[in-house]
Design a protein around this motif. Sequence first.
Motif, mmCIF file in Angstrom:
data_model
loop_
_atom_site.group_PDB
_atom_site.id
_atom_site.type_symbol
_atom_site.label_atom_id
_atom_site.label_comp_id
_atom_site.label_asym_id
_atom_site.label_seq_id
_atom_site.Cartn_x
_atom_site.Cartn_y
_atom_site.Cartn_z
ATOM 1 N N LEU A 129 1.002 -1.248 -0.066
ATOM 2 C CA LEU A 129 -0.017 0.182 -0.048
ATOM 3 C C LEU A 129 0.923 1.320 0.075
ATOM 4 O O LEU A 129 1.644 1.497 0.847
ATOM 5 N N ALA A 130 0.649 2.069 -0.905
ATOM 6 C CA ALA A 130 1.556 3.338 -1.241
ATOM 7 C C ALA A 130 0.888 4.552 -1.146
ATOM 8 O O ALA A 130 -0.206 4.428 -2.086
ATOM 9 N N TRP A 131 0.716 5.412 -0.232
ATOM 10 C CA TRP A 131 0.154 6.646 -0.270
ATOM 11 C C TRP A 131 0.901 7.794 -1.118
ATOM 12 O O TRP A 131 1.908 8.038 -0.994
ATOM 13 N N LEU A 132 -0.153 8.250 -2.223
ATOM 14 C CA LEU A 132 0.558 9.306 -3.085
ATOM 15 C C LEU A 132 -0.193 10.683 -2.922
ATOM 16 O O LEU A 132 -1.327 10.702 -2.426
ATOM 17 N N PRO A 133 0.403 11.783 -2.941
ATOM 18 C CA PRO A 133 -0.120 13.076 -2.969
ATOM 19 C C PRO A 133 -1.522 13.189 -3.583
ATOM 20 O O PRO A 133 -2.499 13.970 -3.139
ATOM 21 N N GLU A 134 -1.574 12.657 -4.832
ATOM 22 C CA GLU A 134 -2.917 12.687 -5.641
ATOM 23 C C GLU A 134 -2.950 11.732 -6.722
ATOM 24 O O GLU A 134 -1.654 10.812 -6.927
ATOM 25 N N ALA A 135 -3.955 11.353 -7.376
ATOM 26 C CA ALA A 135 -4.103 10.257 -8.434
ATOM 27 C C ALA A 135 -3.028 10.258 -9.390
ATOM 28 O O ALA A 135 -3.202 11.534 -10.072
ATOM 29 N N PRO A 136 -2.321 9.490 -9.824
ATOM 30 C CA PRO A 136 -1.389 9.498 -10.869
ATOM 31 C C PRO A 136 -2.235 9.553 -12.272
ATOM 32 O O PRO A 136 -3.301 9.003 -12.186
ATOM 33 N N PRO A 137 -1.998 10.303 -13.161
ATOM 34 C CA PRO A 137 -2.718 10.268 -14.753
ATOM 35 C C PRO A 137 -2.911 8.803 -15.081
ATOM 36 O O PRO A 137 -4.076 8.471 -15.585
ATOM 37 N N GLU A 138 -2.213 7.909 -14.857
ATOM 38 C CA GLU A 138 -2.080 6.529 -15.267
ATOM 39 C C GLU A 138 -3.537 5.913 -14.696
ATOM 40 O O GLU A 138 -4.137 4.711 -15.068
#
Length: 263
Positions: A129-138
Amino acid sequence: MVAIAPGRSRRPGAAPAALEPPSDAELDECPFCAGREDRTPPHTLVLPEQGEWQVRVVPNLYPALERQEVVVHVPRHARSIAELDDGEVDLVAEAWRRRREAHAEGYLHALVNEGREAGGSLPHTHSQLAWLPEAPPETEHGVDRERWSVVAEPDGLVLACPYASRLPYECVVAPAERRPDAFTDDLLGPALRLLGQAIRRLHKAVGPAPLNAWLHDGSDWHLELLPRLTILAGLELGAGIYVNTVVPEEAAAELQAVTGNDR
C-alpha cells in the motif's frame, strides 16, 4: 501504443521467465511466516483483532515513499495470492479497506508484485500500500468494455483481456458497469478473488510466471494484471510502444479454456 507481433515470440532469447520452486533457505529465512514477527517492524493492523493473526500489516522496511506498508496475506508460506482461499482473500480486501480508512488523505495505490523479475523482493505472498499526494494520470483512465475479450463473468464482475493488451495475457478485473470508490465497494473482495482465479488460469495456460497487479481506484475502478512473460526493453521504456506477442483474443480463449477454481 501497442504493436501485436506474434512472430516475435520465436526470436532467440524470447523464452518467458519462470518462477523457481522454493528453496530450503527461503522457507527457513522468510520474515513473513508466523512466529517470525520480530523480523518486521511492529504491525499497524492485524486481522482478526483477537487470536492468531491471519493478515498482518507492517510498515515497509525499505520505503520508496513517505507512507508505504506491506500487507502479509497469510501466516503460512504461500507464494501467490492465487493460493489463498476465498475467506483469506476477503481478509486481504478488508485490510486494504481498513488502512484506507485510517489514512484517507491522498491516493492509495494498492499493488501486488510476484516474482523477482516483477519486483517482488520476498516470495511470501503480500501486497503493498503506497500513499501518493494525488491520483497519477495512469489511474484515471476507464475500462474499454466495448472491445475487451471476456474470460469469465461472475456476479457483477468481469475478467477480460483488454483490447490492444500491452503484454501477453494481460487481464483486467472490473465491475460489469462503471462504479466509483473501490475501497468502499462490496465488490472489492470478490474482485480480488477473481484476480486469484485469473492467476490460477494463467498458471495452467503458461505455467507459474512473475506478475504485477494493481488497483486503479477512481470513477471506474478496476484491477489490472500484467504477467511478466516478456522483457520490457528500449522500445517499451523509451518510446512507450508495447510489443505483445500474443493476440489478446487468443489469450482470452486460452484462459477461458482452463478452470481457475482449484488451487
